[in-house]
Design a protein around this motif. Structure first.
Motif: not given
Length: 348
Positions: A11-38
């Motif tokens: 915990s605290g390794s940067g997982k949420t930061s990485l996911v949020a940054a990837l989602l942001t980049q994909l959205l900027a590229e015009g990709r349709r994205v989804a997020y799931y935390k089971p």
């Protein structure tokens, strides 16, 4: 249609930061994205899900984030992933997958909340038959064999590794040492992200809470990220030389020093912490109001206030648009984005 599960060693390794940054980049590229935390330790009010939903995915045409299941307890009787929960997770993924081009799954950590290794992230990867990315926190003396063992536990589902938070003076050693050894052992390493002051920053609101401060005027910009504190005193430099060096700064200064307060307000100061309990001058109030700089009043001395901020970094969270943007920059500068993008494109 890509699916990637992001897990962390701790915990605290940067997982949420990485996911949020990837989602942001994909959205900027015009990709349709989804997020799931089971899984979540607080399924009804998970801060990761709230931040991603309300900040990163707000206003997009992607599917809503599914409600997570309660994180199971390690060592309990029975499987960590019983069939009923497995079916629920598969169904949730299928539903969001049908309307999104890329799905990023924030999986559980490889070490359980009680500090013991467990198989839940590996079981989840196997259940969903999707590639996994493992983010590993850097620590002084990081042993590549420890990282390799953690990576091998995901095999063959692991798409690659990311080392996060490498101190600046160790970056070259890590590249030539641990990362080279991991690659020589056959592990895919996307790269190492350096430690960064912005990512360690806290908000103005968190500073006020840490100090038990009083807002002198209606609070504004309380979510501004502060990554540096300056003490206002009798300095030999000109005001713009001293206070104009850094962005995202808070200045701690006696309430009876309007000269210092005005000098700091002329630069990129995001917050003034006024010590001693007195009321600042009307000139300072007016300037702060015009520049949308919040003023926090505390009764303690400047030195005592600085000492009281010693533990404020423990309040730091990844829930900031500024931090997501900064992590995205660090990601693009230090990771093999071509290889990572290939995983998102070819996974299913």
């Amino acid at each position: 249609m890509g699916v990637l599960l992001v897990s962390a060693h701790l915990s605290g390794s940067g997982k949420t930061s990485l996911v949020a940054a990837l989602l942001t980049q994909l959205l900027a590229e015009g990709r349709r994205v989804a997020y799931y935390k089971p899984f979540s330790t607080s399924p009804d009010n998970d801060p990761d899900i709230s931040f991603i939903s309300e900040t990163i995915l707000a206003g997009t045409d992607g599917p809503p984030v599914p409600t997570p299941l309660a994180l199971p307890r390690n060592g309990s009787n029975g499987p960590l992933l019983p069939e009923e929960q497995s079916q629920t997770i598969r169904q949730c993924l299928s539903e969001i997958q049908s309307t999104a081009g890329v799905v990023l799954i924030e999986g559980p950590d490889a070490v359980s909340p009680d500090g013991e290794p467990w198989s839940l992230p590996i079981d989840l990867t196997d259940l969903l038959a999707c590639p996994a990315l493992l983010i590993f926190p850097y620590a002084n003396g990081l042993d590549f064999q420890t990282v390799l063992s953690a990576a091998e536990s995901f095999s063959p589902g692991l798409s690659g590794l990311v080392i996060n938070g490498v101190t600046s003076y160790r970056q070259r050693d890590v590249e030539r040492g641990s990362l080279a050894q991991l690659r020589a052992a056959g592990a895919t390493v996307f790269g190492a992200i350096p430690e960064d002051r912005v990512m360690l920053g806290v908000t103005v609101q968190q500073i006020s809470e840490q100090l038990g401060g009083r807002w002198i005027q209606d609070p504004v910009n309380t979510d501004a990220c502060i990554d540096r504190f300056l003490l206002g005193g009798n300095i030999m430099d000109a005001g713009h030389t001293y206070y104009g060096r850094y962005a995202n700064q808070a200045v701690i200064v006696r309430a009876e020093r309007p000269d210092i307060q005005m000098a700091s307000l002329m630069e990129d100061t995001k917050c003034l912490v006024l010590t001693g309990g007195s009321e600042p001058s009307d000139y300072v109030k007016a300037e702060a109001l015009e520049k949308d700089v919040p003023l926090i009043s505390v009764t303690e001395s400047t030195l005592s206030t600085a000492e009281a901020l010693a533990g404020v970094l423990e309040r730091a969270t990844p829930y900031s648009r500024t931090k997501v943007e900064r992590f995205g920059q660090l990601m693009r500068q230090n990771l093999d984005m071509e290889a990572l993008s290939a995983v998102l494109t070819t996974s299913s």
